[in-house]
Design a protein around this motif. Structure first.
Motif, short mmCIF file in Angstrom:
data_model
loop_
_atom_site.label_atom_id
_atom_site.label_comp_id
_atom_site.label_asym_id
_atom_site.label_seq_id
_atom_site.Cartn_x
_atom_site.Cartn_y
_atom_site.Cartn_z
N THR A 191 -14.87 18.27 23.52
CA THR A 191 -13.81 19.15 23.99
C THR A 191 -13.93 19.40 25.48
O THR A 191 -15.03 19.44 26.04
CB THR A 191 -13.85 20.49 23.23
OG1 THR A 191 -12.78 21.31 23.71
CG2 THR A 191 -15.17 21.22 23.48
N SER A 241 -12.29 22.07 26.66
CA SER A 241 -11.70 23.41 26.73
C SER A 241 -12.44 24.31 27.70
O SER A 241 -11.90 25.34 28.11
CB SER A 241 -11.67 24.04 25.33
OG SER A 241 -12.97 24.14 24.81
N ASN A 242 -13.67 23.95 28.08
CA ASN A 242 -14.39 24.76 29.05
C ASN A 242 -14.50 24.08 30.41
O ASN A 242 -15.31 24.46 31.25
CB ASN A 242 -15.79 25.12 28.54
CG ASN A 242 -16.58 23.90 28.13
OD1 ASN A 242 -16.03 22.84 27.91
ND2 ASN A 242 -17.89 24.06 28.03
N TRP A 282 -10.10 26.39 33.02
CA TRP A 282 -10.39 26.05 31.64
C TRP A 282 -9.47 26.74 30.65
O TRP A 282 -9.11 26.18 29.62
CB TRP A 282 -11.85 26.37 31.32
CG TRP A 282 -12.13 27.85 31.24
CD1 TRP A 282 -12.47 28.68 32.27
CD2 TRP A 282 -12.07 28.67 30.07
NE1 TRP A 282 -12.62 29.96 31.81
CE2 TRP A 282 -12.39 29.99 30.46
CE3 TRP A 282 -11.79 28.43 28.73
CZ2 TRP A 282 -12.43 31.04 29.56
CZ3 TRP A 282 -11.83 29.48 27.84
CH2 TRP A 282 -12.15 30.78 28.26
N ASN A 283 -9.05 27.97 30.98
CA ASN A 283 -8.20 28.71 30.04
C ASN A 283 -6.75 28.75 30.51
O ASN A 283 -5.92 29.43 29.89
CB ASN A 283 -8.72 30.12 29.84
CG ASN A 283 -8.76 30.92 31.13
OD1 ASN A 283 -8.43 30.41 32.20
ND2 ASN A 283 -9.15 32.18 31.03
N ARG A 343 -1.94 23.08 30.11
CA ARG A 343 -2.90 22.49 29.19
C ARG A 343 -2.72 23.06 27.80
O ARG A 343 -2.28 24.19 27.62
CB ARG A 343 -4.33 22.71 29.69
CG ARG A 343 -4.83 24.12 29.69
CD ARG A 343 -6.18 24.22 30.41
NE ARG A 343 -7.20 23.40 29.75
CZ ARG A 343 -8.33 22.99 30.36
NH1 ARG A 343 -8.56 23.30 31.62
NH2 ARG A 343 -9.21 22.27 29.69
N ASP A 344 -3.11 22.24 26.83
CA ASP A 344 -3.12 22.64 25.42
C ASP A 344 -4.52 22.32 24.92
O ASP A 344 -4.82 21.17 24.59
CB ASP A 344 -2.05 21.87 24.65
CG ASP A 344 -1.94 22.31 23.21
OD1 ASP A 344 -2.91 22.88 22.67
OD2 ASP A 344 -0.89 22.07 22.59
N ASN A 345 -5.37 23.32 24.87
CA ASN A 345 -6.76 23.08 24.47
C ASN A 345 -6.88 22.69 23.00
O ASN A 345 -7.85 22.04 22.61
CB ASN A 345 -7.62 24.29 24.80
CG ASN A 345 -7.94 24.39 26.29
OD1 ASN A 345 -7.83 23.41 27.03
ND2 ASN A 345 -8.33 25.57 26.73
N ASP A 346 -5.93 23.10 22.19
CA ASP A 346 -5.97 22.66 20.78
C ASP A 346 -5.80 21.15 20.68
O ASP A 346 -6.33 20.53 19.75
CB ASP A 346 -4.88 23.38 19.98
CG ASP A 346 -5.19 24.85 19.80
OD1 ASP A 346 -4.25 25.62 19.53
OD2 ASP A 346 -6.38 25.23 19.91
N ASN A 405 -6.56 19.18 23.29
CA ASN A 405 -7.47 18.59 24.27
C ASN A 405 -6.70 17.76 25.31
O ASN A 405 -7.13 16.68 25.71
CB ASN A 405 -8.50 17.70 23.57
CG ASN A 405 -9.93 18.07 23.95
OD1 ASN A 405 -10.21 19.13 24.48
ND2 ASN A 405 -10.85 17.17 23.65
#
Length: 122
Positions: free
Chosen positions: A27, A29-30, A52-53, A71-74, A76
């Motif tokens: 991931t 996400s961070n 990151w967020n 971004r869409d962290n779900d 990636n």
């Protein structure tokens, strides 16, 4: 981390494209994710970055008001929406990931994807 940039192509001046940067392997996400571009015969230059967020973004002056990074962290995945494209936007576009936080300099980025070519015809 593997990054895959896509979405480039040939577009007329004034048109739009959306680039995607899909991460795999782990991931991101961070990680802050940045977009850079390298016009023909020129050095690689910063385009945009997102934290990151997603609560912090930054753009180079020449694309402010025309490009939007998200971004869409779900999923990636990070996106670069490019509107009102100009011939000067023609370049190979690269996405990159850094754990160091939003940055505009290539040297702090840990992972790079391959480029996707954007060609804007005038």
């Amino acid at each position: 981390v593997q990054l895959q940039a896509s979405g480039g192509g040939l577009v007329q001046a004034g048109g739009s494209l959306r680039l995607s940067c899909a991460a795999s392997g782990r991931t991101v996400s961070n990680y802050a994710i940045g977009w850079f571009r390298q016009p023909p015969g020129k050095e690689r230059e910063f385009v945009a970055v997102i934290s990151w967020n997603g609560d912090m973004t930054s753009y180079t002056d020449s694309v402010k008001g025309r490009f939007a990074i998200s971004r869409d962290n779900d999923k990636n995945t990070v996106y670069l929406q490019m509107n009102s494209l100009k011939a000067d936007d023609t370049a190979h576009y690269y996405c990159a990931a850094t754990i160091a936080g939003p940055a505009t300099v290539p040297r702090v980025y840990n992972y790079w994807g391959q480029g996707t070519l954007v060609t804007v015809s005038s």
